[in-house]
Design an enzyme around this catalytic site. Structure first.
Site, PDB file in Angstrom:
ATOM      1  N   GLU A  81      -3.212   8.911  -1.828  1.00 41.01           N
ATOM      2  CA  GLU A  81      -2.422   7.679  -1.687  1.00 41.01           C
ATOM      3  C   GLU A  81      -1.609   7.338  -2.929  1.00 41.01           C
ATOM      4  OE1 GLU A  81      -5.933   5.038  -0.449  1.00 41.01           O
ATOM      5  OE2 GLU A  81      -4.708   5.160   1.353  1.00 41.01           O
ATOM      6  N   GLU A  82      -1.171   8.324  -3.647  1.00 35.45           N
ATOM      7  CA  GLU A  82      -0.478   8.044  -4.905  1.00 35.45           C
ATOM      8  C   GLU A  82       0.968   8.513  -4.952  1.00 35.45           C
ATOM      9  OE1 GLU A  82      -3.042   9.844  -7.785  1.00 35.45           O
ATOM     10  OE2 GLU A  82      -4.482   8.192  -7.705  1.00 35.45           O
TER      11      GLU A  82
ATOM     12  N   ASP B  15       0.406  11.113  -0.128  1.00 36.46           N
ATOM     13  CA  ASP B  15      -0.606  12.170  -0.042  1.00 36.46           C
ATOM     14  C   ASP B  15      -1.983  11.570   0.255  1.00 36.46           C
ATOM     15  OD1 ASP B  15      -0.709  10.905  -2.618  1.00 36.46           O
ATOM     16  OD2 ASP B  15      -1.981  12.541  -3.296  1.00 36.46           O
TER      17      ASP B  15
ATOM     18  N   GLU C 162     -18.391   7.722  -4.646  1.00 33.20           N
ATOM     19  CA  GLU C 162     -17.139   8.468  -4.589  1.00 33.20           C
ATOM     20  C   GLU C 162     -17.072   9.502  -5.716  1.00 33.20           C
ATOM     21  OE1 GLU C 162     -13.289   6.596  -5.955  1.00 33.20           O
ATOM     22  OE2 GLU C 162     -12.771   6.870  -3.839  1.00 33.20           O
TER      23      GLU C 162
ATOM     24  N   TRP D 185       0.842  -1.205   0.000  1.00 30.75           N
ATOM     25  CA  TRP D 185       0.000   0.000   0.000  1.00 30.75           C
ATOM     26  C   TRP D 185       0.872   1.248   0.000  1.00 30.75           C
ATOM     27  CZ3 TRP D 185      -4.635  -0.636  -1.581  1.00 30.75           C
ATOM     28  CH2 TRP D 185      -5.538   0.438  -1.537  1.00 30.75           C
TER      29      TRP D 185
HETATM   30  C1  LIG Z   1       7.631   6.506   1.165  1.00 29.46           C
HETATM   31  O1  LIG Z   1       8.646   7.338   1.711  1.00 29.46           O
HETATM   32  C2  LIG Z   1       9.073   6.979   3.023  1.00 29.46           C
HETATM   33  C3  LIG Z   1      10.147   7.962   3.455  1.00 29.46           C
HETATM   34  O2  LIG Z   1       9.589   9.095   3.980  1.00 29.46           O
HETATM   35  C4  LIG Z   1       9.638   5.580   3.031  1.00 29.46           C
HETATM   36  O3  LIG Z   1       9.981   5.211   4.353  1.00 29.46           O
HETATM   37  C5  LIG Z   1       8.592   4.627   2.500  1.00 29.46           C
HETATM   38  O4  LIG Z   1       9.145   3.339   2.399  1.00 29.46           O
HETATM   39  C6  LIG Z   1       8.118   5.057   1.123  1.00 29.46           C
HETATM   40  N1  LIG Z   1       7.057   4.155   0.753  1.00 29.46           N
HETATM   41  C7  LIG Z   1       7.035   3.516  -0.413  1.00 29.46           C
HETATM   42  C8  LIG Z   1       5.903   2.569  -0.614  1.00 29.46           C
HETATM   43  O5  LIG Z   1       7.865   3.729  -1.274  1.00 29.46           O
END
Ligand SMILES: *[C@@H]1O[C@H](CO)[C@@H](O)[C@H](O)[C@H]1NC(C)=O
Ligand SMILES: *[C@@H]1O[C@H](CO)[C@@H](O)[C@H](O)[C@H]1NC(C)=O
Ligand SMILES: *[C@@H]1O[C@H](CO)[C@@H](O)[C@H](O)[C@H]1NC(C)=O
Ligand SMILES: *[C@@H]1O[C@H](CO)[C@@H](O)[C@H](O)[C@H]1NC(C)=O
Ligand SMILES: *[C@@H]1O[C@H](CO)[C@@H](O)[C@H](O)[C@H]1NC(C)=O
Ligand SMILES: *[C@@H]1O[C@H](CO)[C@@H](O)[C@H](O)[C@H]1NC(C)=O
Length: 614
Positions: free
Chosen positions: A206-207, A203, A427, A147
């Protein structure tokens, strides 16, 4: 909301245009009569989606908000921290406005969140990042699939929802429940924000994993209200005080000159209803038209309203032929491709709500100031608009207030036009012909209607302290680690004497330290010993001489296991390896990579890590 472009989620049926027999009968009649009947439908729509007794939330735990009853195409039968918090903020405001029957449900929500905070999940544990896990199963077990995580607006929004109820309780002489039940939960969320606000995350759609305007804004708000609540309780939140100005400073950096950039990453225009939602969730009826906190009537927020809503005028068929200054169907962002990219009910309501809020603020302040930044917005609704201040005694003031009110209503009319006659709010509605699309009965759609409706009726939420905003001279990065412990008291009937916490999955007195047992499978010869060494002092800081010895006390012929149990503070993270020391003192290291471990809080206070030599 729920689309992660890197995941093979939903494609297919959603893209087909609706067949004629699927086009529902639409709501008709005057706006006022629709609003009043829809208000009843929307409140009931929210209540249906809350466990344990909501008619469409079967299986959800008490006080748990499902995002939608839809279980496929798309499956939204989960509970999101953000949606739940925004929904309960709306319900708390309804409660404070006089619907006292909502109070038990509000307490159930808070109790459920106390429990949820302690649930270890893929983002971490209570004190190690887990509060930013975006969604859970409806029975409050973790959702373990891939996710867009973490999402760092959730803890802030939850704090805001709970603080709204806390303020009410204090004003009504129930400070004990706030001290003993609500504050411990809020404090964990505030500590999350003070520690992590300066890190990227996903955000609200979720994207995109970057910094998000909405997230930064609601984080700021939570720290201000959190600090004020602490003061009211005779406590303090020094980290709120130290970090809030830094967050506010960072918030200013999203301004592009003509609109707020909604995400720092993602490679889009950044024009996004994210920013309109920001203005309504930062609204403070006691504030002036301050652009620092993006108040709805501020020049920046109004300029932004125009840029964002205009970005949907030419791209949706349903907006064809609608003149500037008249409401349109509002989506998430123009580049959206989820279900082909469509208007959303909640964003259309938000566009109206911002304008209702602005009208309220102008009337209260007694004037309207037009700056060069907001001039294009005003020109759309009042062609002779010019830079300057119009006091409430002028005809221009009256004209502007009337046309902005009409403009706000025209967004509600667009939503009315595309809402089926039973009032159900999905939605999205189709960009081509307005047919409802995607998840049915979206809780957030209903909650967004309720807040827009109240804004139109001048039923205002309480002030959160926006007027105290003070920008530091220059921005700097920051992080402050604050108190974190499981909230154990949810005894609303007698908040002075906590009930005994239940053990598994529920609220518990999570220990501040966890005893972690490391089991290492390694066949050894007589005289050889196994040690653990790692990146923290407790593990010798990578110094083999300071490594911690494992015991062979459980070692048998059939199970060649070495073990050691070490206490760590909850939330500790480290890298480590095992090493073998021969009788002559020579050291053999395991091969790369380094292993890593995070000490997640749990009720038992113990954890086990099984490894084998590599
Ligand atoms: C999104 O960014 C955070 C760092 O702030 C990181 O820890 C996380 O693994 C990232 N998530 C994905 C799914 O890339
Ligand atoms: C108050 O809330 C209850 C649910 O607790 C709901 O059934 C009722 O319609 C609400 N009343 C009003 C006037 O909104
Ligand atoms: C608040 O106080 C009233 C009056 O003492 C009491 O009946 C009510 O249960 C209290 N509510 C909470 C949430 O503590
Ligand atoms: C951290 O804060 C600094 C100072 O405002 C800012 O320049 C930087 O972009 C922020 N980074 C994140 C990921 O929030
Ligand atoms: C393991 O950690 C040590 C100490 O920080 C570091 O020198 C080494 O490069 C790391 N190994 C790998 C493969 O990352
Ligand atoms: C570790 O191994 C033991 C014994 O084989 C087993 O009972 C336990 O469930 C394992 N724990 C984990 C966390 O894998």
């Amino acid at each position: 909301m729920r689309f992660l472009s890197t995941l093979p989620l939903l494609l297919g049926a959603a893209f087909a245009l609706p067949s004629p027999e699927n086009i529902q009968e639409r709501a008709t009649g005057s706006l006022a009569s629709w609003l009043s009947s829809e208000n009843t439908v929307a409140l009931q729509g929210v209540l249906n989606n809350i466990g344990a007794s909501g008619s469409k939330a079967s299986g959800a735990s008490s006080g748990v908000v499902i995002a939608s009853p839809s279980k496929s195409d798309p499956n939204y039968f989960y509970t999101w921290t953000r949606d739940s918090a925004l929904t309960f903020k709306a319900l708390v405001d309804q409660f404070i406005a006089g619907n006292t029957s909502l109070e038990p449900l509000i307490q159930q929500y808070i109790s459920a969140q106390a429990n949820l905070q302690t649930v270890n999940n893929p983002s971490g544990g209570l004190c190690s990042g887990g509060l930013a896990e975006p969604k859970f199963e409806v029975n409050l077990t973790p959702f373990t699939g891939a996710w867009g995580r973490p999402q760092r607006d959730g803890p802030a929004l939850r704090a805001t929802a709970m603080i709204a109820y806390a303020r009410y309780l204090i004003a009504n002489g129930n400070t004990t429940s706030v001290n003993n039940i609500i504050w411990p939960i809020v404090q964990n969320d505030l500590s999350y924000v003070t520690q992590y606000w300066n890190q990227t995350g996903f955000d609200l759609w979720e994207e995109i994993n970057s910094s998000s305007f909405f997230t930064t804004a609601v984080q700021y708000r939570s720290l201000v209200e959190g600090s004020n609540l602490a003061t009211q309780l005779g406590k303090s939140c020094p980290n709120c005080v130290s970090q809030a100005p830094l967050v506010l400073c960072f918030l200013q950096s999203y301004w592009t000159g003509s609109y707020a950039l909604s995400n720092t990453g993602g490679g889009r225009s950044g024009k996004d209803a994210n920013s309109i939602l920001t203005s309504i969730h930062m609204f403070d009826p006691a504030a002036s038209c301050d652009s620092t906190t993006f108040q709805p009537c501020s020049d920046k927020a109004l300029a932004n309203h125009k840029v964002v809503t205009d970005s949907f005028r030419s791209i949706y068929n349903v907006n064809k032929g609608i003149a500037q200054g008249s409401g349109v169907a509002v989506g998430r962002y123009p580049e959206d491709s989820y279900y082909n990219g469509n208007p959303w009910y909640l964003n259309t309501f938000a566009a109206a709500e911002q304008l209702y809020d602005a009208v309220y603020q102008w009337k209260k302040i007694g004037s309207i100031t037009i700056t060069s930044t907001s001039l294009p917005f005003f020109k759309d609704v009042y062609s002779s608009a010019a830079v300057g201040t119009y006091s409430s005694s002028t005809a221009a003031f009256t004209s502007i207030v009337n046309s902005v009110s009409t403009y706000a209503d025209s967004y509600m009319s667009i939503a009315q036009k595309y809402t089926p006659s039973n009032g159900a709010l999905a939605e999205q509605y189709n960009r081509a012909d307005g047919t409802p699309l995607s998840a049915v009965d979206l809780t957030w759609s209903y909650a967004a209607f309720l807040t827009a409706y109240n804004a139109r009726a001048n039923v205002q939420p309480a002030s959160w302290g926006a007027s105290s905003a003070k920008l530091p001279n220059s921005c700097s990065s920051g992080s402050a680690t604050g108190p974190c412990a499981a909230a154990t008291n949810t005894n609303w009937a007698n908040p002075g004497s906590p009930s005994t916490p239940t053990s598994t999955g529920g609220s518990c007195a999570t220990p501040t330290a966890i005893a972690v047992t490391f089991n290492e499978q390694k066949t050894t010869a007589y005289g050889e010993n196994i040690y653990i060494v790692g990146s923290i002092p407790a593990l010798g800081s990578w110094n083999a001489d300071k490594a911690v010895a494992l015991s062979a006390g459980h070692y048998t012929n059939s199970n060649n296991v070495w073990y050691v149990t070490i206490n760590f503070a909850t939330g500790t993270s480290f890298n480590y390896k095992y090493i073998k020391k021969a009788q002559d003192g020579s050291v053999t290291w395991e091969s790369d990579p380094n292993r890593s471990y995070t000490v997640n809080g749990n009720c038992a206070g113990t954890a086990t890590q099984n490894d084998s030599w590599r």
